[in-house]
Design an enzyme around this catalytic site. Structure first.
Site, short mmCIF file in Angstrom:
data_model
loop_
_atom_site.label_atom_id
_atom_site.label_comp_id
_atom_site.label_asym_id
_atom_site.label_seq_id
_atom_site.Cartn_x
_atom_site.Cartn_y
_atom_site.Cartn_z
N HIS A 25 -49.24 -15.30 -31.85
CA HIS A 25 -49.53 -14.79 -30.52
C HIS A 25 -49.10 -13.34 -30.39
O HIS A 25 -48.23 -12.86 -31.12
CB HIS A 25 -48.84 -15.64 -29.44
CG HIS A 25 -47.35 -15.43 -29.34
ND1 HIS A 25 -46.79 -14.47 -28.53
CD2 HIS A 25 -46.31 -16.04 -29.95
CE1 HIS A 25 -45.47 -14.51 -28.64
NE2 HIS A 25 -45.15 -15.46 -29.50
N CYS A 26 -49.74 -12.64 -29.45
CA CYS A 26 -49.33 -11.28 -29.12
C CYS A 26 -48.75 -11.31 -27.70
O CYS A 26 -48.24 -12.33 -27.26
CB CYS A 26 -50.50 -10.31 -29.24
SG CYS A 26 -51.89 -10.69 -28.15
N ALA A 27 -48.87 -10.22 -26.95
CA ALA A 27 -48.25 -10.15 -25.62
C ALA A 27 -48.93 -11.05 -24.61
O ALA A 27 -48.30 -11.52 -23.67
CB ALA A 27 -48.26 -8.71 -25.13
#
EC number: 2.7.1.-
Length: 625
Positions: A25-27
């Site tokens: 996942h990212c932000a």
């Protein structure tokens, strides 16, 4: 829906854990490499409460969650058995999942920077604040407080090759700690000091190019790429009993000199060329460069190609001590926040207003995905308004030659990092982008049909309201010239003698049935109501003549979206009754289905559904027609 339920829904929607090649996942997004994209049920995933949208980009299946993405990922990891100590990856299968070489490159860059992007952005902001505090004489550079905080802010950038080595090794499936050891070699204090003095070292008589690799990006990425080819060869040479010692031994013994003699200088040359190229384009027309980046940065984000700019911007800071692109991007980001503010002030739809309000706040801190996918791009016009205002703000920042000396997410928090007089011009450009986006959106950004109250939502007393799908005269269902509908055998509802040719969605939901003839549409509302819109009586016999479907089965629609274009004049001329019936096919799920007392239908609620206090058996579905 709690995080575990949401994670379970996403896991099921992407085809189960057996269909996941890789997940991270990212932000704001869950990112997947799926073994088979066709097994993913995207409409179902998009309908989940907590999912903003699904994006397919750079070979990745991306589920946009928003700020809660980390906790959703943790729940997903528990359910799917994903851990940092992953089983050996089938590299061939992973390449197939990633697609083309361009997609693999973008995915690689994304995977390298995403894990520590938040820490890097936070350190960049801290570095900018320290610069601001010293410029205002609030803090002395000789104080212990400054030195400690500066070490905390600069450490991640100074030792950047070590961080990049760790994440790049994970992406390329080589030993992460051997990679870290190689990265540490590049920034080893003795070698850094030697390079600073210009002293030439020799390795077995071969001169080592004098260079400093602190804060650099490209040399270590190239080195780990070379290591990804060397390590498998060494693994094949040594038996398993000694492999854990001798493979790292030879990897370091070979890669350290090769990197310092060959790979590092090549990487530095590439870095210098890229920095010169970016600045050449920028210096040729700063105003134009600012306008283009300010306008299209969020378009790059949508397609996932924005990751290719991250190494360039960090490379600029490493090579020149500053970067001109990051301040421009702040205009693009804040313009989306401004457009969201315009929607918040103008929209009558309470759900959209709530999404827009939160989008304004997250945009100020550099997070725009929830704003884009939940608000501006969904309504289209606000996105265009943001593009226009972002271009103007970016042009101002570009023309003012605003630079930043620290990497941070493009946002208000990054402003302290702007160098010299750039703070004033940077704030001016950001203000123009933000307030320009808000004003343009408020005046021109919301179409009349989009600016309706959220009539498909639940009211304070729990009642659900259904809009009129077409303008016309309302008549009781019992007066319809069709026994099945008049006796309410299909469910309770209301009928409309239409005066307009466009039939629109009376609720927000998913098209559960769309008949080839176009005369009937079934919608499963987001709130659970099952609605059948039957256009005309016995019009199935027209075999689709005079009907044009404007949507398709499994599409998600919002209130007011056009569904079918019906030529009612021709239908009547052919001898058919054009009356439109709106039926709640799961009537038994509600304590009451109450038609409005109005006689004319426009965009107002025409049915009110009162929920049961206890669970009851549902009635027939639209698919039974």
């Amino acid at each position: 829906m709690d995080q575990k339920q949401l994670a379970q829904g996403i896991l099921t929607g992407v085809g189960g854990k057996d269909n996941i090649e890789k997940a991270w996942h990212c932000a704001t997004r869950l990112r997947f490499y799926l073994k088979d994209d066709k097994k993913a049920d995207t409409p179902t995933v998009e309908k989940l409460d907590g999912v903003i949208t699904v994006v397919k980009s750079a070979g990745q299946y991306q589920v946009v969650i928003g700020n809660a993405v980390a906790s959703v990922y943790d729940a997903l990891a528990d359910l799917a058995g994903i851990s940092e100590d992953e089983a050996p990856v089938d590299k061939k299968a992973e390449k197939q999942a990633q697609g083309s070489i361009v997609n693999r490159f973008i995915g690689f860059i994304s995977g390298v920077f995403t894990p520590f992007l938040g820490a890097m952005a936070g350190a960049g902001i801290l570095k900018g604040l320290l610069a601001l505090f010293t410029a205002l004489s609030w803090m002395s550079t000789k104080s212990g407080t400054y030195e400690i905080l500066y070490a905390a802010s600069d450490g991640i950038f100074y030792f950047l090759p070590i961080f990049l080595a760790f994440t790049a090794a994970k992406q390329l499936h080589v030993s992460q700690f051997v990679a870290v050891a190689l990265g540490a070699t590049l920034v080893y204090p003795t070698l850094v000091a030697t390079a600073g003095k210009g002293t030439v070292l020799h390795f077995l008589g071969i001169p080592v190019v004098s260079a400093t690799y602190t804060s650099t990006v490209i040399p270590i990425l190239l080195a780990i790429w070379v290591l990804s080819y060397l390590e498998p060869v060494l693994d094949k040479i040594f038996p398993e009993a000694v492999r854990t010692i001798f493979t790292p031994l030879l990897s370091l013994a070979i890669m350290a000199p090769v990197t310092l003699i060959v790979v590092g200088p090549i990487g530095s040359a590439i870095s210098n060329v890229l920095a010169a190229g970016v600045m050449g384009v920028y210096n040729f027309a700063p105003f134009l460069a600012g306008a283009i980046m300010g306008a299209f940065w969020q378009v790059f984000v949508i397609f996932g190609v924005h990751w290719t700019f991250v190494p360039l911007m960090m490379n600029n800071i490493a090579k020149m001590g500053y970067d001109p692109l990051l301040p421009i991007l702040a205009a693009a980001v804040l313009s989306q926040g401004g457009a969201a503010l315009g929607v918040f002030l103008k929209s009558k739809n309470q759900k959209m207003k709530a999404l827009a309000g939160s989008g304004v706040i997250t945009s100020l801190f550099g997070i725009t995905e929830p704003t884009i996918y939940g608000v501006t791009l969904k309504l289209k016009r606000p996105f265009y308004c943001a593009v226009a205002s972002g271009a103007i703000g970016g042009a101002i920042i570009g023309a003012g030659a605003v630079h930043t000396n620290a990497f941070a997410l493009p946002s208000l928090l990054a402003v302290p990092g702007y160098t010299g007089n750039g703070v004033v011009i940077g704030l001016l450009g950001i203000a123009v982008a933000f307030f320009g986006g808000a004003i343009l959106t408020y005046l021109f950004g919301i179409k009349k049909e989009d600016n309706v109250a959220d009539t498909a939502s639940v009211s304070q007393d729990g009642a659900i309201t259904i809009d009129a799908p077409v303008a016309g005269t309302l008549i009781p269902l019992k007066n319809v010239n069709d026994e099945v509908f008049a006796t309410e055998a299909m469910g309770k509802g209301i009928a409309i003698v239409p005066t307009d040719d466009t039939v629109k969605a009376p609720v927000s939901g998913t098209i559960s049935a769309l008949y080839p003839t176009g005369h009937a549409i079934g919608i499963t509302a987001d709130n659970g109501a099952e609605i059948l819109i039957h256009i005309g009586i016995n019009t199935v016999q027209l075999n689709g003549q005079f009907f044009e479907a404007l949507t398709k089965q499994n599409d998600h629609v919002t209130v007011g979206d056009p569904l079918v274009k019906a030529d009612f004049a021709q239908i009547k001329a052919a001898g058919y009754d054009p009356t439109v019936m709106v039926i709640v096919t799961n009537t038994a799920s509600y304590a009451a289905v109450t038609p409005t007392s109005d006689t004319e239908a426009a965009s107002q609620p025409i049915l009110t559904l009162t929920p049961q206090t206890e669970t009851t058996t549902e009635g027939a579905t639209a698919a039974n027609v």
